[in-house]
Structures are given as C-alpha cells and as structure tokens.
Write a protein that holds these residues in place. Structure first.
Motif, PDB file in Angstrom:
ATOM      1  N   ASP A 333      -2.898   2.558  -8.625  1.00  0.00           N
ATOM      2  CA  ASP A 333      -3.873   2.726  -7.546  1.00  0.00           C
ATOM      3  C   ASP A 333      -3.627   4.067  -6.849  1.00  0.00           C
ATOM      4  O   ASP A 333      -2.517   4.350  -6.386  1.00  0.00           O
ATOM      5  CB  ASP A 333      -3.747   1.579  -6.551  1.00  0.00           C
ATOM      6  N   ALA A 334      -4.668   4.894  -6.753  1.00  0.00           N
ATOM      7  CA  ALA A 334      -4.520   6.212  -6.148  1.00  0.00           C
ATOM      8  C   ALA A 334      -4.213   6.128  -4.657  1.00  0.00           C
ATOM      9  O   ALA A 334      -3.572   7.021  -4.100  1.00  0.00           O
ATOM     10  CB  ALA A 334      -5.784   7.034  -6.379  1.00  0.00           C
ATOM     11  N   ASP A 335      -4.663   5.056  -3.950  1.00  0.00           N
ATOM     12  CA  ASP A 335      -4.455   4.933  -2.510  1.00  0.00           C
ATOM     13  C   ASP A 335      -3.089   4.352  -2.185  1.00  0.00           C
ATOM     14  O   ASP A 335      -2.388   4.839  -1.291  1.00  0.00           O
ATOM     15  CB  ASP A 335      -5.543   4.059  -1.899  1.00  0.00           C
ATOM     16  N   THR A 336      -2.692   3.286  -2.917  1.00  0.00           N
ATOM     17  CA  THR A 336      -1.460   2.581  -2.569  1.00  0.00           C
ATOM     18  C   THR A 336      -0.283   2.952  -3.459  1.00  0.00           C
ATOM     19  O   THR A 336       0.867   2.666  -3.131  1.00  0.00           O
ATOM     20  CB  THR A 336      -1.674   1.065  -2.659  1.00  0.00           C
ATOM     21  N   GLY A 337      -0.561   3.543  -4.627  1.00  0.00           N
ATOM     22  CA  GLY A 337       0.511   3.845  -5.562  1.00  0.00           C
ATOM     23  C   GLY A 337       1.003   2.645  -6.345  1.00  0.00           C
ATOM     24  O   GLY A 337       1.995   2.722  -7.066  1.00  0.00           O
ATOM     25  N   LEU A 338       0.323   1.499  -6.210  1.00  0.00           N
ATOM     26  CA  LEU A 338       0.712   0.284  -6.921  1.00  0.00           C
ATOM     27  C   LEU A 338       0.187   0.346  -8.364  1.00  0.00           C
ATOM     28  O   LEU A 338      -0.956   0.727  -8.591  1.00  0.00           O
ATOM     29  CB  LEU A 338       0.164  -0.951  -6.210  1.00  0.00           C
TER      30      LEU A 338
END
Length: 406
Positions: A333-338
């Motif tokens: 995920d680009a926003d959370t890094g997950l």
C-alpha cells in the motif's frame, strides 16, 4: 549282393515281430560305430555286438524314408572332439541295449583336432523293415546334436506348415501382430522400406512441424512439439519441472488463471474453487502449478477464503474455497506501507464515518439503526451527528462461479 549294406539282426527281427503283434513300437535309441578290427566286416544276422566298437551315442534323427515307406533313415553326428579311428561298421541298438540292426560302410577315418584336422561327421543308415509302424520314430533332442538339415527341416515344419502360416506366427502376407511389438528406432535418413516405430514417427512430425502449432483432439502423452493446440482447452506447452511440483507433460498456458465462471458446471479446462477435492493424477497440472508457486499448504493449515491448495493424501488435494470473496490486487500500500501477498486473505472491515444534518430537518425516531450525538432521546437544538453500523458493507455486484484454469 552289394558290398555295403544293412540288415536287421535275428534279435532285431524278433523285436520288430513282437512289436507288430503287441502294437507296442520298438524304440531304437542308440547308434554305435566300430573299426571292424582293421577289416570291413560283412553284416551277420546272428551278431549281438560290433566286432570292435569305438563309440556309442544317442541317435540324432529317426525318420521314414520319404521315397520308400518300408525304409527308415537313422542318423548320428560324430562331433569334432571324438575320433582317431576308422569307421567300418555300424550298429543300431534299442532301449534295452539289444543290437537290432548292423551295417558296414566304406572305411572313413574320423580325425580329431590333435591329428591336425577336425570335423563333424554324419553317419547314416537306411534300414529296410517289414513295417515302419513297428518302429517308434522319436528322438530326444536334449541329448543329441542336430545336423543342419535337421535344423532347417524343423524350422520349416514349425514356421511354414501351410504356405508360411502358423497359429503362433504372423503370416508373411498381411500380418496381424498382437501385443506390443517393438522395433529399433531408425537413424536419420532411414530408407523407405524400413520399419519405423512411434518414437521415429514423432521425431519426423516434430521436424516437419517446427514452428507450426498442431491442432489435436486430445492431450498427447509424449512430447511432439513445444506448443500444441488441443480442442476444448486451447494452447498447451510441454513443461518439464523437477523438484517441488515435479511435472512432465503438456500444460495449458493459462494454468492457474482465475476464471469468472458463467456456466452451471465447469468447462473441461476449469475447476470450481469451492473447497472440493482434486485428483493428483487426472488434475496433476494444476496441483503441480500450486506447489511450484507456493500456493500449497498442509491439510491442517488450510482454511476457507484463502487462495491455498491443501495436500490431503497421496491421491488427492483440496481446491481453495473463494465463495463470497471479492478479488483484490496484491502489493504494498502506497499510503500505509503495508504489504499483501498473492493468495493472502483479509477479513471484512468498515471504515469509520459520520453523517451530519440540521435538527430542523430530522424526522423519525432513534433505534437500533443509529443514535443522536448527545446520547439522549431529545432532538438537539443545533446540528447533530448520526452514526450507523451493519454486518456487511458491499457495493452493487453480479455473482459468478469462482473457477480456475487447470
């Protein structure tokens, strides 16, 4: 009378007469040769032994004379390792050791290798009898040497009794072979009249179709070319994988691809993803693919909703169960890094949110579907916030059968 001849002895005549009377054939079993003590003897009916016997051995052949039904032909082979003496007299003995016939012959030296020469020598006696039915025409092939003529006659008698046909052999014309006959694989440039086998034909086809995709009605068991087109399945490529997920055979280019099923039952190249059992034999390609791509787990760790194949036993595996599941692209995920891995699953979640509206336009009452921001049952005098919750949040959708390309 001729100088060289054969006659039955008195014992032989009596034995033949007895055989005719009782219907029990006389068994002539051995032939002896002698040197006559240096002189060619004259056969005598009263003889009970040769003058000087040198060798006695089983008879090689005992047959009726094809040109005279009252005569029998008796042969013995003197092998190269016996001899060193002259042959001048011959005796025929029965199974009891009786001398039944005696003959003389032109002197013939039987050499041995130590003499500087060696040879196999055939001794033949033609004996006139009152009835060949009184003599048993039988020999034991396990204890005698065969002449070339005997071998040739035996082959003809076995392989070609009726115009080259036999119950155990294919005819020379239009043979119908049974079982799985084999033949060596001819080399390149084999001549037009040579017999070829399946391996050779497959190789020729592969050369002829290099760069061409053949259209077939069934999946070949052996490799023809790298890629084939199979009716009802599509393009298939030959795959050789060793180790984890070992597989050797043709596999569809779309093996492992998810399908939105639009039929009541899977097509021939599809399988349902509803947690059912698959066969490691008939569906070996998809099971091998699952292992090769890390989608296979032990049966104890398999769970619904996850894209995992379970190793059930030596014969079976379990497909994933993706009913009522939305597919989603994996990655970080680009926003959370997950990060999420291919085949992983995530439970449903409802993102928190609120609805704001002025009090003078609010209608209805409070209940299980919501509550007022002040927590009471009275309408507030200003704007308020109303929160809602439910078991599932889902967009409008159309249902398809979860399938996978095998």
């Amino acid at each position: 009378m001729s100088t060289y001849f054969s006659i039955p002895t008195e014992i032989g005549e009596a034995r033949i007469a007895n055989a005719l009377a009782l219907g029990i054939p006389l068994k002539l079993t051995h032939m002896a040769v002698g040197d006559g003590n240096g002189v060619v003897p004259v056969p005598d009916r009263k003889q009970t032994a040769l003058i000087r016997e040198q060798r006695r051995a089983p008879i090689n052949t005992l047959d009726k004379d094809p040109k005279n039904a009252s005569q029998i032909i008796i042969e013995q082979v003197l092998p190269a390792d016996v001899g060193g003496w002259w042959v001048r007299e011959i005796g025929i003995f029965d199974d009891a050791g009786n001398l039944c016939a005696v003959a003389n012959c032109p002197p013939s030296y039987k050499p041995v290798v130590s003499d500087g020469a060696g040879k196999d020598q055939v001794v033949r006696v033609v004996l006139l009898v009152s009835s060949t039915a009184a003599v048993e025409l039988k020999i034991d092939p396990a204890v005698v040497l065969a002449t070339r003529k005997y071998a040739d006659d035996a082959i003809v008698a076995y392989a070609a009794p009726k115009g080259h046909t036999h119950a155990d052999l294919a005819p020379l014309k239009s043979p119908a072979l049974t079982g799985q006959p084999t033949t060596p694989t001819p080399g390149a440039g084999a001549d037009a009249g040579q017999i070829v086998n399946i391996e050779y034909v497959a190789g020729v086809i592969a050369q002829a179709m290099a760069g061409v995709v053949p259209f077939l009605t069934a999946i070949p068991a052996k490799k023809l070319v790298d890629v084939v087109m199979v009716k009802g399945i599509g393009l298939m490529e030959w795959t050789d994988v060793a180790g984890t997920g070992e597989f050797h055979g043709y596999r569809t280019l779309r093996c492992g691809a998810l399908e939105f099923g639009t039929t009541a039952a899977p097509r021939g190249y599809e399988a349902d993803l509803v947690g059912g059992l698959g066969s490691k034999t008939t569906q070996a390609s998809i099971w091998a693919w699952a292992q090769q791509n890390g989608h296979a787990v032990a049966a104890a760790t398999w769970d619904t909703k996850a894209f995992k194949f379970a190793d059930v036993d030596a014969n079976s595996f379990r497909f994933p169960d993706l009913r009522k599941i939305f597919p989603r692209f994996a990655g970080t995920d680009a926003d959370t890094g997950l990060a999420s891995a291919i085949g992983s699953t995530k439970a449903d979640t409802i993102r928190s949110h609120r609805h704001q509206q002025s009090s003078d336009t609010l209608t209805g009452t409070t209940g299980n579907s919501g509550r007022y921001a002040d927590g009471g049952g009275n309408l507030p005098s200003s704007n308020y916030t109303l929160y809602f919750g439910s078991g599932e949040t889902a967009p409008m959708h159309t249902n398809f059968a979860p399938r996978i390309h095998i």
